[in-house]
Design a protein around this motif. Structure first.
Motif, PDB file in Angstrom:
ATOM      1  N   PHE A  42       0.817  -1.211   0.000  1.00  0.00           N
ATOM      2  CA  PHE A  42       0.000   0.000   0.000  1.00  0.00           C
ATOM      3  C   PHE A  42       0.852   1.263   0.000  1.00  0.00           C
ATOM      4  CE2 PHE A  42      -1.819   3.398   2.634  1.00  0.00           C
ATOM      5  CZ  PHE A  42      -2.931   3.715   1.886  1.00  0.00           C
ATOM      6  N   TYR A  43       2.006   1.243   0.682  1.00  0.00           N
ATOM      7  CA  TYR A  43       2.830   2.452   0.768  1.00  0.00           C
ATOM      8  C   TYR A  43       3.332   2.870  -0.614  1.00  0.00           C
ATOM      9  CZ  TYR A  43       2.775   0.954   5.647  1.00  0.00           C
ATOM     10  OH  TYR A  43       2.379   0.554   6.891  1.00  0.00           O
ATOM     11  N   PHE A  44       3.707   1.900  -1.434  1.00  0.00           N
ATOM     12  CA  PHE A  44       4.141   2.199  -2.797  1.00  0.00           C
ATOM     13  C   PHE A  44       2.940   2.599  -3.660  1.00  0.00           C
ATOM     14  CE2 PHE A  44       7.179  -0.677  -0.920  1.00  0.00           C
ATOM     15  CZ  PHE A  44       8.404  -0.130  -1.286  1.00  0.00           C
ATOM     16  N   HIS A  45       1.819   1.937  -3.431  1.00  0.00           N
ATOM     17  CA  HIS A  45       0.591   2.231  -4.166  1.00  0.00           C
ATOM     18  C   HIS A  45       0.151   3.671  -3.900  1.00  0.00           C
ATOM     19  CE1 HIS A  45      -3.227   1.268  -6.106  1.00  0.00           C
ATOM     20  NE2 HIS A  45      -3.858   1.808  -5.078  1.00  0.00           N
ATOM     21  N   MET A  46       0.168   4.080  -2.641  1.00  0.00           N
ATOM     22  CA  MET A  46      -0.282   5.420  -2.277  1.00  0.00           C
ATOM     23  C   MET A  46       0.715   6.476  -2.745  1.00  0.00           C
ATOM     24  SD  MET A  46      -2.981   6.619  -0.860  1.00  0.00           S
ATOM     25  CE  MET A  46      -3.631   8.150  -0.168  1.00  0.00           C
ATOM     26  N   GLY A  47       2.001   6.176  -2.634  1.00  0.00           N
ATOM     27  CA  GLY A  47       3.011   7.123  -3.096  1.00  0.00           C
ATOM     28  C   GLY A  47       2.896   7.371  -4.588  1.00  0.00           C
ATOM     29  N   ALA A  48       2.703   6.303  -5.352  1.00  0.00           N
ATOM     30  CA  ALA A  48       2.547   6.435  -6.801  1.00  0.00           C
ATOM     31  C   ALA A  48       1.272   7.194  -7.143  1.00  0.00           C
ATOM     32  CB  ALA A  48       2.541   5.054  -7.451  1.00  0.00           C
ATOM     33  N   ALA A  49       0.197   6.929  -6.409  1.00  0.00           N
ATOM     34  CA  ALA A  49      -1.076   7.614  -6.659  1.00  0.00           C
ATOM     35  C   ALA A  49      -0.952   9.116  -6.422  1.00  0.00           C
ATOM     36  CB  ALA A  49      -2.168   7.019  -5.769  1.00  0.00           C
ATOM     37  N   ALA A  50      -0.203   9.503  -5.393  1.00  0.00           N
ATOM     38  CA  ALA A  50      -0.001  10.930  -5.115  1.00  0.00           C
ATOM     39  C   ALA A  50       0.744  11.603  -6.268  1.00  0.00           C
ATOM     40  CB  ALA A  50       0.771  11.101  -3.811  1.00  0.00           C
ATOM     41  N   VAL A  51       1.725  10.903  -6.834  1.00  0.00           N
ATOM     42  CA  VAL A  51       2.471  11.447  -7.972  1.00  0.00           C
ATOM     43  C   VAL A  51       1.567  11.568  -9.194  1.00  0.00           C
ATOM     44  CG1 VAL A  51       4.336  11.004  -9.609  1.00  0.00           C
ATOM     45  CG2 VAL A  51       4.708  10.660  -7.165  1.00  0.00           C
ATOM     46  N   VAL A  52       0.704  10.594  -9.410  1.00  0.00           N
ATOM     47  CA  VAL A  52      -0.229  10.644 -10.543  1.00  0.00           C
ATOM     48  C   VAL A  52      -1.089  11.903 -10.454  1.00  0.00           C
ATOM     49  CG1 VAL A  52      -2.262   9.564 -11.574  1.00  0.00           C
ATOM     50  CG2 VAL A  52      -0.296   8.166 -10.927  1.00  0.00           C
ATOM     51  N   LEU A  53      -1.632  12.178  -9.290  1.00  0.00           N
ATOM     52  CA  LEU A  53      -2.448  13.371  -9.098  1.00  0.00           C
ATOM     53  C   LEU A  53      -1.650  14.635  -9.385  1.00  0.00           C
ATOM     54  CD1 LEU A  53      -5.010  14.844  -8.161  1.00  0.00           C
ATOM     55  CD2 LEU A  53      -4.192  14.597  -5.796  1.00  0.00           C
ATOM     56  N   LEU A  54      -0.427  14.706  -8.850  1.00  0.00           N
ATOM     57  CA  LEU A  54       0.421  15.875  -9.059  1.00  0.00           C
ATOM     58  C   LEU A  54       0.822  16.021 -10.523  1.00  0.00           C
ATOM     59  CD1 LEU A  54       2.161  18.219  -8.032  1.00  0.00           C
ATOM     60  CD2 LEU A  54       3.945  16.544  -7.472  1.00  0.00           C
ATOM     61  N   ALA A  55       1.256  14.917 -11.140  1.00  0.00           N
ATOM     62  CA  ALA A  55       1.760  14.963 -12.517  1.00  0.00           C
ATOM     63  C   ALA A  55       0.679  15.394 -13.498  1.00  0.00           C
ATOM     64  CB  ALA A  55       2.324  13.599 -12.903  1.00  0.00           C
ATOM     65  N   PHE A  56      -0.495  14.794 -13.401  1.00  0.00           N
ATOM     66  CA  PHE A  56      -1.550  15.119 -14.365  1.00  0.00           C
ATOM     67  C   PHE A  56      -2.142  16.503 -14.100  1.00  0.00           C
ATOM     68  CE2 PHE A  56      -2.316  10.324 -15.101  1.00  0.00           C
ATOM     69  CZ  PHE A  56      -1.300  10.311 -16.041  1.00  0.00           C
ATOM     70  N   SER A  57      -2.069  16.963 -12.852  1.00  0.00           N
ATOM     71  CA  SER A  57      -2.497  18.334 -12.555  1.00  0.00           C
ATOM     72  C   SER A  57      -1.554  19.336 -13.215  1.00  0.00           C
ATOM     73  CB  SER A  57      -2.525  18.564 -11.038  1.00  0.00           C
ATOM     74  OG  SER A  57      -3.498  17.751 -10.413  1.00  0.00           O
ATOM     75  N   ILE A  58      -0.257  19.059 -13.153  1.00  0.00           N
ATOM     76  CA  ILE A  58       0.725  19.910 -13.822  1.00  0.00           C
ATOM     77  C   ILE A  58       0.499  19.896 -15.330  1.00  0.00           C
ATOM     78  CG2 ILE A  58       3.178  20.164 -14.380  1.00  0.00           C
ATOM     79  CD1 ILE A  58       3.804  19.252 -11.547  1.00  0.00           C
ATOM     80  N   THR A  59       0.225  18.722 -15.884  1.00  0.00           N
ATOM     81  CA  THR A  59      -0.045  18.614 -17.318  1.00  0.00           C
ATOM     82  C   THR A  59      -1.256  19.456 -17.704  1.00  0.00           C
ATOM     83  OG1 THR A  59       0.903  16.398 -17.483  1.00  0.00           O
ATOM     84  CG2 THR A  59      -0.658  17.034 -19.187  1.00  0.00           C
TER      85      THR A  59
END
Length: 229
Positions: A42-59
Motif C-alpha cells: 500500500f505504501y508504494f501504491h499510495m506514493g505512486a497515486a499521489a504522484v499521478v495526481l500531481l503529474a496530471f495536474s501539472i499537465t
C-alpha cells in the motif's frame, strides 16, 4: 560540465529520503492485523497515486497555459509531466492488482476505482501516442493540450469513485482522519514525500531532455529550409 554537476548535487538528497521511506515501509511500520505483510504494498501504491495526481495536474495547468499563450515551453512541461504520470499510473495499477490479490483473492475486478484508473491510463497513453502523430510542433501541442484536458476530467472521477459508487476499495482518507495505525500513517506520508521527490528529480531531467530535443529539431528544420529539402 563541472558547474552542471554542482548544480545537480541536490539530486543526492533523494537518496536518504528513499532509504528512510524503505526503512519505514519494511521495518518500522507493523504488519496489518488482517493482511499481514502484504499491507506494505500500500505504501508504494499510495506514493505512486499521489504522484499521478500531481503529474496530471501539472499537465492540465501547463496545457491550459499553452492554449492561452502558444508558448511551447508550457507544452514541454505538459509532455514531461504526462510521461512521468503515465509511468506512475502503471505502477498504481500493478501495485493495486498485487494488493488486490492478497486482500480480495483476485487479481482484477471491475471495481469503480480500478476501472477509472485504467481509463485514466488509456487516455494518457493515447495522449503520448498523439504527440508522435504530427511533425508540426504547434499543431501537435494544440491537439495534445486539448486531449490532456479531456483526460484530466477523469482524475477527480478516479478520486471520488469509491465515494460515489459501491466499491470494495477501502476509503483510507476520510473527513475524520486516516483509517490506519499511527506508524502506518507515518510510513505512508514519508513514502508520498519520497515519491514526489523522485517525480521532481525526474521532471527536471525530462524537461531538459525535451528542451534539447526541441532545439535540435529547430536546427534541423532551419538547415532543411536553407538546403531546400
Amino acid at each position: 560540465m563541472k558547474k552542471l554537476v554542482k548544480a545537480d548535487g541536490w539530486y543526492w538528497l533523494l537518496l536518504p529520503l528513499m532509504v528512510g521511506a524503505l526503512y519505514l515501509d519494511f521495518v518500522w511500520s507493523p504488519d496489518d492485523r488482517i493482511l499481514g505483510a502484504s499491507q506494505r504494498i500500500f505504501y508504494f501504491h499510495m506514493g505512486a497515486a499521489a504522484v499521478v495526481l500531481l503529474a496530471f495536474s501539472i499537465t492540465a495547468v501547463a496545457s491550459v497555459t499553452y492554449l492561452l499563450t502558444r508558448n511551447l515551453a508550457w507544452d514541454v512541461w505538459a509532455a514531461a509531466s504526462a510521461e512521468i504520470g503515465t509511468v506512475f499510473t502503471t505502477m498504481v495499477l500493478v501495485s493495486g492488482t498485487l494488493w488486490g490479490r492478497a486482500a480480495w483473492g483476485i487479481w482484477w475486478t471491475w471495481d469503480p476505482r480500478l476501472t477509472s484508473t485504467l481509463i485514466l491510463w488509456v487516455l494518457f497513453a493515447g495522449y503520448l501516442l498523439l504527440r508522435d502523430s504530427s511533425d508540426n510542433v504547434y499543431r501537435r501541442a494544440t491537439y495534445a493540450a486539448v486531449l490532456a484536458l479531456v483526460a484530466f476530467a477523469d482524475v477527480p472521477i478516479d478520486y471520488m469513485a469509491i465515494r460515489w459508487w459501491h466499491s470494495i476499495h477501502p476509503v483510507v482518507i476520510t473527513a475524520h482522519g486516516v483509517n490506519m495505525a499511527p506508524r502506518m500513517v507515518d510510513a505512508m506520508l514519508v513514502s508520498i514525500v519520497a515519491f514526489i521527490g523522485l517525480f521532481v528529480t525526474w521532471m527536471v531531467i525530462r524537461v531538459r531532455l525535451l528542451r534539447t530535443e526541441m532545439a535540435i529539431d529547430q536546427v534541423k528544420n532551419l538547415w532543411r529550409g536553407r538546403a531546400g529539402v
